[in-house]
Design a protein around this motif. Structure first.
Motif, mmCIF file in Angstrom:
data_model
loop_
_atom_site.group_PDB
_atom_site.id
_atom_site.type_symbol
_atom_site.label_atom_id
_atom_site.label_comp_id
_atom_site.label_asym_id
_atom_site.label_seq_id
_atom_site.Cartn_x
_atom_site.Cartn_y
_atom_site.Cartn_z
ATOM 1 N N ILE A 20 0.830 -1.208 0.000
ATOM 2 C CA ILE A 20 0.000 0.000 0.000
ATOM 3 C C ILE A 20 0.866 1.260 0.000
ATOM 4 C CG2 ILE A 20 -1.651 1.338 1.368
ATOM 5 C CD1 ILE A 20 -2.860 -1.376 2.248
ATOM 6 N N TYR A 123 -1.648 -5.146 -5.175
ATOM 7 C CA TYR A 123 -2.300 -3.869 -4.887
ATOM 8 C C TYR A 123 -2.370 -3.040 -6.153
ATOM 9 C CZ TYR A 123 -3.355 0.634 -2.730
ATOM 10 O OH TYR A 123 -3.948 1.829 -2.391
ATOM 11 N N LYS A 128 -7.081 1.468 -5.768
ATOM 12 C CA LYS A 128 -6.864 1.125 -4.351
ATOM 13 C C LYS A 128 -7.446 -0.235 -3.981
ATOM 14 C CE LYS A 128 -6.431 5.929 -3.004
ATOM 15 N NZ LYS A 128 -6.928 7.051 -2.194
ATOM 16 N N LEU A 130 -7.091 -4.055 -3.221
ATOM 17 C CA LEU A 130 -6.064 -4.929 -2.658
ATOM 18 C C LEU A 130 -6.570 -6.370 -2.698
ATOM 19 C CD1 LEU A 130 -3.359 -5.156 -0.919
ATOM 20 C CD2 LEU A 130 -4.888 -5.104 1.071
ATOM 21 N N TYR A 143 -10.134 -6.040 -0.937
ATOM 22 C CA TYR A 143 -10.480 -4.926 -0.050
ATOM 23 C C TYR A 143 -10.105 -3.626 -0.755
ATOM 24 C CZ TYR A 143 -10.655 -2.019 4.163
ATOM 25 O OH TYR A 143 -10.966 -1.048 5.083
ATOM 26 N N VAL A 145 -8.917 0.002 -0.262
ATOM 27 C CA VAL A 145 -8.199 0.695 0.810
ATOM 28 C C VAL A 145 -8.687 2.129 0.966
ATOM 29 C CG1 VAL A 145 -5.920 1.461 1.584
ATOM 30 C CG2 VAL A 145 -6.182 -0.770 0.481
ATOM 31 N N LEU A 149 -6.938 4.782 6.550
ATOM 32 C CA LEU A 149 -6.569 3.531 7.209
ATOM 33 C C LEU A 149 -5.336 3.703 8.090
ATOM 34 C CD1 LEU A 149 -7.149 0.407 7.313
ATOM 35 C CD2 LEU A 149 -5.413 0.210 5.538
ATOM 36 N N TYR A 152 -3.639 -1.858 9.898
ATOM 37 C CA TYR A 152 -3.667 -2.774 8.771
ATOM 38 C C TYR A 152 -4.340 -4.101 9.119
ATOM 39 C CZ TYR A 152 -0.892 0.597 6.279
ATOM 40 O OH TYR A 152 -0.484 1.735 5.657
ATOM 41 N N ILE A 155 -7.886 -4.607 7.769
ATOM 42 C CA ILE A 155 -8.094 -5.175 6.433
ATOM 43 C C ILE A 155 -8.364 -6.669 6.527
ATOM 44 C CG2 ILE A 155 -6.972 -5.686 4.227
ATOM 45 C CD1 ILE A 155 -5.483 -3.037 4.492
#
Length: 267
Positions: A20, A123, A128, A130, A143, A145, A149, A152, A155
């Motif tokens: 990320i 990613y 964004k 993931l 997911y 992002v 966030l 982590y 997630i």
């Protein structure tokens, strides 16, 4: 010494964070009028590749697990062959897509053990999105992002599990590359008895399409390197999708002497 599940979970969180934050570095360069270099093999290289690689290395080096990255100097096989496990990284998969600014580029991080992909993280910096496996490689998740966030682990608890399609209804959706729809691929598509539909995507997103049920099969009859496929292979393997060599039907292996992959099928 085998890793405990708790230790693997911490490695997964570390790799997710690295992917990320590497994505953020990539997007900073994406917003500029960046320069493009040519590497020795004539593949393109940008500041985004370099910056993302530095971020990922800064996280993964702390795990004391060796790293194979497209942008690192490769360790001699006489040393690598003794590695029980290693990270395989493409800090910016789809540099050509990045240069075209079509958004279809990814960050790929995989943990490989004895040549078999265990963890996979992909990613997509622009959307964004993931994609990742769980810590035991038996499920895969998606997911989106959020910029806010902070934790982590959130997630892992809130991602949506993904599954391949079980539909046998035509058309058969075949993943093709914008850059590599060659004669071998066309011949494979022609060999399918059902009506077909081409689904075009760049980078390792092609694996994700099959893993989340948006396509049935991804034939790759063009050169790829281990860092192009390891993360996607892990994500597909976790949902029961095979990634096999076209000649033998056996799964792709990693940390080989030659890091070039043979032709393969994802289905």
């Amino acid at each position: 010494m085998p890793l405990k599940e708790k230790e693997v979970k911490e490695l997964l969180i570390t790799a997710i964070k690295a992917a990320i934050l590497a994505g953020k570095e990539i997007m900073e360069v994406y917003a500029t009028d960046f320069n493009v270099e040519q590497k020795g093999d004539d593949s393109p290289l940008t500041l985004a590749d370099k910056n993302a690689n530095e971020v990922i290395n800064s996280f993964l080096l702390k795990t004391n697990i060796p790293i194979i990255s497209e942008e690192n100097r490769q360790t001699d096989y006489q040393i690598r062959k003794n590695w029980e496990q290693c990270w395989i990284v493409d800090p910016l998969d789809g540099t050509k897509e990045f240069i075209k600014r079509n958004g279809e580029f990814t960050v790929n991080i995989a943990l490989v053990k004895n040549g078999i992909p265990l963890l996979g993280i992909i990613y997509v910096p622009v959307s964004k999105e993931l994609y990742f496996t769980n810590s035991v490689g038996t499920k895969s998740f998606k997911y989106v992002v959020d910029d806010t966030l902070e934790h982590y682990r959130y997630i892992l608890d809130n991602a949506e599990e993904i599954h391949p399609t079980t539909s046998k209804q035509p058309p058969i959706k075949v993943v093709g590359s914008r850059s590599h729809l060659n004669e071998d691929t066309k011949n494979f598509i022609a060999s399918l008895t059902e009506e077909t539909e081409i689904v075009s995507k760049g980078s390792s997103l092609k694996f994700c399409l099959v893993a989340e049920g948006k396509a049935h099969v991804y034939p790759r009859f063009a050169p790829t390197m281990e860092w192009d496929t390891a993360a996607g292979h892990a994500i597909c393997k976790a949902v029961g999708v095979d990634v096999v060599k076209t000649k033998t039907g056996k799964p792709l292996k990693y940390n080989k002497e030659d890091l070039l992959n043979p032709y393969f099928l994802v289905q």
